[in-house]
Write an enzyme that holds these catalytic residues in place. Structure first.
Site, PDB file in Angstrom:
ATOM      1  N   GLY A 203       0.723  -1.176   0.052  1.00 39.84           N
ATOM      2  CA  GLY A 203       0.093  -0.053  -0.049  1.00 39.84           C
ATOM      3  C   GLY A 203       0.619   1.407   0.031  1.00 39.84           C
ATOM      4  N   ASN A 204       0.162   2.470   0.230  1.00 36.29           N
ATOM      5  CA  ASN A 204       0.912   3.555   0.238  1.00 36.29           C
ATOM      6  C   ASN A 204       0.371   4.662   1.276  1.00 36.29           C
ATOM      7  OD1 ASN A 204      -1.105   5.578  -0.932  1.00 36.29           O
ATOM      8  ND2 ASN A 204      -0.789   3.872  -2.396  1.00 36.29           N
ATOM      9  N   ARG A 205       0.952   5.524   1.514  1.00 39.18           N
ATOM     10  CA  ARG A 205       0.671   6.413   2.640  1.00 39.18           C
ATOM     11  C   ARG A 205      -0.585   7.574   2.552  1.00 39.18           C
ATOM     12  NH1 ARG A 205       5.514   9.335   4.588  1.00 39.18           N
ATOM     13  NH2 ARG A 205       4.301  10.505   5.762  1.00 39.18           N
ATOM     14  N   SER A 206      -1.059   7.383   1.191  1.00 42.91           N
ATOM     15  CA  SER A 206      -2.134   8.536   0.881  1.00 42.91           C
ATOM     16  C   SER A 206      -3.156   8.449   1.816  1.00 42.91           C
ATOM     17  CB  SER A 206      -2.773   8.041  -0.480  1.00 42.91           C
ATOM     18  OG  SER A 206      -3.678   8.925  -0.655  1.00 42.91           O
ATOM     19  N   ALA A 270      -3.831   7.324  -5.063  1.00 40.67           N
ATOM     20  CA  ALA A 270      -2.710   6.929  -5.405  1.00 40.67           C
ATOM     21  C   ALA A 270      -2.841   5.556  -5.480  1.00 40.67           C
ATOM     22  CB  ALA A 270      -1.933   7.162  -3.802  1.00 40.67           C
TER      23      ALA A 270
END
Ligand code: C5P
Length: 395
Positions: A203-206, A270
């Site tokens: 995943g990502n930090r969005s 994102a």
């Protein structure tokens, strides 16, 4: 642009919900002065109003006389909201009474006035109250609510104050040109998660804050908004259609299904660029894996590029590009290549990193189109979102 907002609070039990109204205006970057009446302070005390508004709260007509405060606050205001507006306060405003600070402020103000009534059904329906409402409407005063629902005690019916977010949206819309009225806007927000096994994901930090701010801003401008959201960490806005998704594949399906019925598409999510090539049906056990191992990944579908392929004439497609490095001109030239490759009409470039870009913080974005000129906007995500949407009609 931050507004100077006055929130007048009258003495009704719904005063506790006015705290959330103040909080929501502050969250959106506005400067709020709360003016509670004497009875309002019996429901919610001064420290609460000061802490939530982050401003001193004037209560006495005879304080701040040197600054001529009894009229100055009203003269400087861009917007005034009275919530709850009780039967007594409606009568005072209709009658032009100036016996307290709220009364003098309202008489000195020229800003739009929004009233959110709250009282028992019998009181609301009383001809005296209805006559005051009619008088105020004829003078251009705006009303939000009252809603129907549970009232104090066992009663239920018309008279319940509208929900805080509804009041804030209504009040801000009264100042916002309805530039997107009749338009349908499709927005993606948040970060997708690509599972590796039943418990782990890439995943990502969005946080999804930018997409949510765009949804709020589009709704304020009169658009019908559909928000496709994946793992958004901020509250979802009211008054928009929402579709929850998790992976890039889910998001592609939701966006492609909605594309034909929308005029403007803002791809602010994102999207993870890779996913596991094979998904493990069981949790990968640490004991079964070597010390070093490489999960085999494959590219996810490029949603923006696919929407670019199926875009119809007149439909506006806007991509976003978060960059962490390079100099400004390098970033802009990368963005111009991406704009072409993904057949988008515009690309919003923003710099992200450990300290910038994520969450509800100050941000700076550059809007890139086919024109050699680019536009840069700085400010909170709410104000940047509004300015981006105001730039769209040019496209
Ligand atoms: O190529 P890049 O990821 O930098 O492009 C960013 C833009 O493309 C964003 O609008 C993002 O939402 C979109 N995107 C997409 N599908 C992907 C990757 C990015 O729609 N798989």
């Amino acid at each position: 642009m931050p507004l100077r907002v006055i929130v007048g609070v009258a003495g009704g039990i719904a005063a506790y919900k006015a705290v959330s109204v103040v909080r929501e205006f502050v969250r959106r970057g506005h400067h709020v002065t709360v003016i509670p009446t004497g009875s309002a302070l019996k429901f919610v005390g001064l420290p609460t109003w000061e802490a939530i508004s982050r401003n001193p709260v004037p209560t006495d007509l005879f304080e701040g006389v040197a600054e001529v405060r009894h009229v100055a606050l009203g003269q400087q205001a861009n917007l005034i909201v009275v919530c709850p507006a009780t039967a007594h306060t409606l009568a005072s405003i209709a009658g032009g009474f100036a016996g307290d600070l709220l009364g003098t402020t309202l008489l000195a103000a020229t800003a739009p006035l929004v009233l959110a009534p709250a009282m028992h059904t019998e009181m609301w329906e009383n001809p005296a109250v209805q006559a005051n409402v009619e008088t105020l409407r004829q003078r251009g005063v705006l009303f939000v609510g009252p809603d129907s629902g549970p009232l104090t005690g066992d009663d239920s019916g018309v008279g319940r104050m509208s929900e805080p977010e509804t009041i804030v949206n209504f009040a801000l819309s009264s100042l916002t040109p309805q530039s997107l009225e009749g338009k349908r806007v499709l927005i993606s927000a948040g970060g997708t998660r690509e599972p590796l096994d039943p418990v782990r994901y890439l995943g990502n930090r969005s946080s999804g804050a930018m997409g949510v701010a765009l949804a709020e801003a589009a709704r304020l401008r009169g658009a019908h908004v559909t928000l496709v959201h994946s793992h958004v960490e901020v509250p979802l806005p009211h008054g928009v259609d929402t579709v929850a998704v998790s992976t890039a594949q889910d998001m592609l399906a939701a966006m492609a299904a909605a594309q034909p019925t929308h005029d403007i598409i803002l791809m602010a999510a994102a999207v993870a660029d890779w996913r596991a090539r094979t998904l493990s049906p069981q949790k990968l056990r640490k004991a079964d894996q070597p010390e070093y191992w490489t999960p085999e990944l494959e590219r996810t579908p490029d949603i923006l590029a696919q929407l670019g392929e199926t875009k119809t004439t007149g439909q506006l497609l806007v991509g976003f590009a978060a960059e962490t490095d390079g100099d400004a001109s390098q970033r802009e030239s990368n963005a111009r290549m991406k704009l072409k490759a993904k057949k988008s009409d515009a690309l919003v470039l923003n710099l992200v990193g450990d300290q910038v870009g994520f969450g509800e913080v100050e941000t700076a974005v550059t809007l890139i189109t086919a024109s050699p000129q680019s536009l840069t906007f700085e400010g909170t995500k709410s104000s940047v979102a509004g300015r981006l949407l105001d730039a769209l009609p040019e496209l």
